[in-house]
Design a protein around this motif. Sequence first.
Motif, PDB file in Angstrom:
ATOM      1  N   ILE A 144      -5.996   6.925   9.542  1.00 38.99           N
ATOM      2  CA  ILE A 144      -5.607   7.697   8.348  1.00 38.99           C
ATOM      3  C   ILE A 144      -6.480   8.947   8.236  1.00 38.99           C
ATOM      4  O   ILE A 144      -5.979  10.056   8.008  1.00 38.99           O
ATOM      5  N   THR A 181       0.822  -1.204   0.000  1.00 40.25           N
ATOM      6  CA  THR A 181       0.000   0.000   0.000  1.00 40.25           C
ATOM      7  C   THR A 181       0.862   1.263   0.000  1.00 40.25           C
ATOM      8  O   THR A 181       0.642   2.176  -0.796  1.00 40.25           O
ATOM      9  N   LEU A 182       1.868   1.280   0.879  1.00 38.11           N
ATOM     10  CA  LEU A 182       2.672   2.499   1.004  1.00 38.11           C
ATOM     11  C   LEU A 182       3.506   2.762  -0.250  1.00 38.11           C
ATOM     12  O   LEU A 182       3.593   3.897  -0.719  1.00 38.11           O
ATOM     13  N   LEU A 203      -5.549   6.563   0.175  1.00 39.32           N
ATOM     14  CA  LEU A 203      -4.688   5.637   0.924  1.00 39.32           C
ATOM     15  C   LEU A 203      -5.545   4.555   1.594  1.00 39.32           C
ATOM     16  O   LEU A 203      -5.239   3.364   1.517  1.00 39.32           O
ATOM     17  N   ALA A 204      -6.623   4.991   2.213  1.00 40.72           N
ATOM     18  CA  ALA A 204      -7.513   4.036   2.875  1.00 40.72           C
ATOM     19  C   ALA A 204      -8.140   3.088   1.865  1.00 40.72           C
ATOM     20  O   ALA A 204      -8.234   1.880   2.092  1.00 40.72           O
ATOM     21  N   ALA A 262      -5.158  12.733   8.385  1.00 37.71           N
ATOM     22  CA  ALA A 262      -5.401  13.635   7.249  1.00 37.71           C
ATOM     23  C   ALA A 262      -6.053  14.925   7.736  1.00 37.71           C
ATOM     24  O   ALA A 262      -5.709  16.025   7.281  1.00 37.71           O
ATOM     25  N   VAL A 309      -7.001   1.161  10.925  1.00 35.19           N
ATOM     26  CA  VAL A 309      -6.091   1.839   9.989  1.00 35.19           C
ATOM     27  C   VAL A 309      -6.817   2.970   9.262  1.00 35.19           C
ATOM     28  O   VAL A 309      -6.332   4.100   9.185  1.00 35.19           O
ATOM     29  N   VAL A 310      -8.032   2.693   8.772  1.00 38.05           N
ATOM     30  CA  VAL A 310      -8.775   3.693   7.996  1.00 38.05           C
ATOM     31  C   VAL A 310      -9.122   4.897   8.873  1.00 38.05           C
ATOM     32  O   VAL A 310      -8.963   6.052   8.464  1.00 38.05           O
ATOM     33  N   GLY A 350      -5.917  11.026   1.842  1.00 47.52           N
ATOM     34  CA  GLY A 350      -6.324  10.161   2.952  1.00 47.52           C
ATOM     35  C   GLY A 350      -7.305   9.105   2.480  1.00 47.52           C
ATOM     36  O   GLY A 350      -7.164   7.912   2.762  1.00 47.52           O
TER      37      GLY A 350
END
Lengths: 497, 320
Positions: B297, B102-103, B248-249, B301, B293-294, B245
């Motif tokens: 994030i 992901t990153l 990414l999620a 953000a 995680v979401v 944000g």
Amino acid sequence: MNKPIAFVALGLAASLALAGCASGASTDSSSASSTVEIGSLYEPQNLSNVAGGGQGVTEAFNGNVYEGLFKLADDGSVEPLLAESNTVSDDGLTYTFTLKSGVTFHSGKELTSADVKASIEAVLAEDSQSARKSSFGTIAGIETPDDATVVVTLEERSISFIYNLSYVWIINADATDGETTEDGTGPYTLGEWKRGSSLSLEAFDGYWGDAPATDEVVFNYFTDATALSNALLTDQVDIVTSVQSPDALTQFADNADYVVSDGDSTTKEILVFNDRVAPFDNVSVRKAIYSAIDTEKLLNSIWGDYGTLIGSMVPPTDPWYEDLTQVNPYDPALSEQLLADAGFADGFEFTLDTPSYDPHPVVAEFVKSELAKVGITVTINTISSDEWYTKVYKAQDFTATLQEHVNDRDVVWYGNPDFYWGYNNPEVTALVDQAEASATTDEQTAALKQVNEQIAEDAASVWLYLYPQIVVAASDLTGYPVNGLNSQFFVYDIARS
Amino acid sequence: MTVYLLRRSAFLVVSFLIAMVAIFVLLRLLPGDPSNALLSVTATPEQIAAAQAQVGADRPVLEQFGDWFAQLARFDLGESFISSLPVGPEIAARLVVTVPLTLLAFALALVISLVAGFVAAVKSDRWYGILISGLSQLGVAVPVFWVGILLVGVFAIQLRLLPSSGFPRDDWADPAEALLSLTLPVITVAIVMSASLTRYVRSATLDVLGSDYLRSARAQGSGFVEALWRHGLRNGAVPVISILGIELATTFLGAVVVESVFGLPGLGSMLLRAIQQHDYPNIQGVLFVSTLVVLVIGFLADIAQRLVDPRLRTSLSGNR
């Protein structure tokens, strides 16, 4: 260095670097020749065969990590494995097994009769999910007079007893965690199980028999069939245990780097009627439906040139196989005649509960269009496999359904009137019982042939086709099983030539 | 700002708790029986009962919920119904694949989209500006698995430069090898991700370019680059950060598809299999971690936006 030579050297260096990349691309970190990489879609759910581990654990472990007193060979015959010899009393109720000497578990402990007793008892245990549990209902007692002898007494004769024992893994009686670790006697030990990715097997130095051909075998698991084919195409795996989609085959069939084997599976695609309910309680209606479906065309459309037509529940690797494809031939005129005789000259409607995964939806559409030609209207009801289990199998709340039955020697289910399809012919039930109580395998075979013929005559279900067992391997690979009965996949003879 | 942080943190905790309850309840409302995954087509009624006891489906839902919450309080995600393995370590093992994937994809997409979006905005009248806009429109419409299959066909099967699937058995012991197996998945995700990001960067840049403050700055003698750097970047960054944000999620959650195409043992493929098997502890565990995680994030953000734009700081924290 002049210019042309410099260019050549540069080119060489570049291609070497690329080659380095390409070989580094393999997930195989050890030297290539000592490891065989196997690709499979069936990851084990756990490592036990009495805890509902599914077909993945059978594929990876049966015969490779765990061994039985007997083994079911790839041709369908039953051979002694950990049993050195066995005798049966005249009344057929007492079996005495002598164990091979010098057999040790992977933990180093020597195999004794106590381990065999404990292993059979694990299959019979209350929480056991073993598929063979019900077959062992006749066991009255297990004795271990000495370390090398096991005596099993039965309540009634069971000619399949030895065959059923081939499904029982002999496990160290002292082992505590069979779901995530192992302690078997097979040629391989469990290396590492990386969930979601791979399971490696390593040759066991203390194996009692011939050492396996390859030091390390790795099962690589995929959830996507295309990804699996790609892995074979890019040499990340050497062999694919069972190809489930013929679309992938064209890229291997005409390629000298690969060998495509078309073996016999034991998986039957069946149009199952609920024989208890109208109109499928009427034999003529069932036969009419059988004769209305062009199974040859169906098989070809799904599997191309692969697969086999069967006219009954029995695959060619079962001892009582016979060709019964002509009992209910494809004949739409005959079908219409049978329907008229049964009082359905104008046809009827029924709902077909169809599992949502391949190949059932396609088969359902085909059946629907074939039956429309003889005036029968089919409503397709697509359900998840989970719902199938709850609605069709447990509650028996259905009219007709599609299902694949994977086991060998499973024609005997037609002798059980309580089974989900509700076929109830007392003559067949008696024959199945009689077959099981036979004194010799010849008697058993004769009785079960009669069963095949009778269920075909009654069109108890429509046995649409037998799946092919397609194994694709790199052409330098030898020693792999081509039939793979009951999802087992013996790896100990696999080697690179 | 401190009050805002406290308020925002409380909001994070409450949303997380609500999400946990929702996950548990919704899973139980789904049709189907988890014990079915353990059974074969020859199971006896006795075996069906044993399977139900094994997965705890025979106990009251409230009791199951209490157990789960008690476990969570001890930082224990429980054991899989099907494999009997603890869920926590398995998730940790899967994150080793999913987080770098992901990153890396996010970083690559960020670089591509910042450059492409900026060029597309500044050079919107040139052919390459128009081409970038067109490609980004196209990229938004293309499914991720299709891009994956295409890349595998070219780079793995035809050119044999990169592996088509899998991840090293010893994870990151050999970082080069691990990176190599992530190359195609990362590029696949980055291509799809940068398509939509490019459009946001482009429109944010266009907004800035047409703004009064930029014109004023230039009128006061600033050069184009200096004006953009001092005034434009900050203003343009605010909308882009919130989109980043979300992207990414989304990528983290959307790993299911790309992990399946590339046979990667990540969190997505774990969730997929757990759902197929009705393995509640595994499903709950994966959803627990992904929800966390979401939410984090989103939290970060929000904070980042406020750090970048002082106006947001004052308006939302009551002038303190």
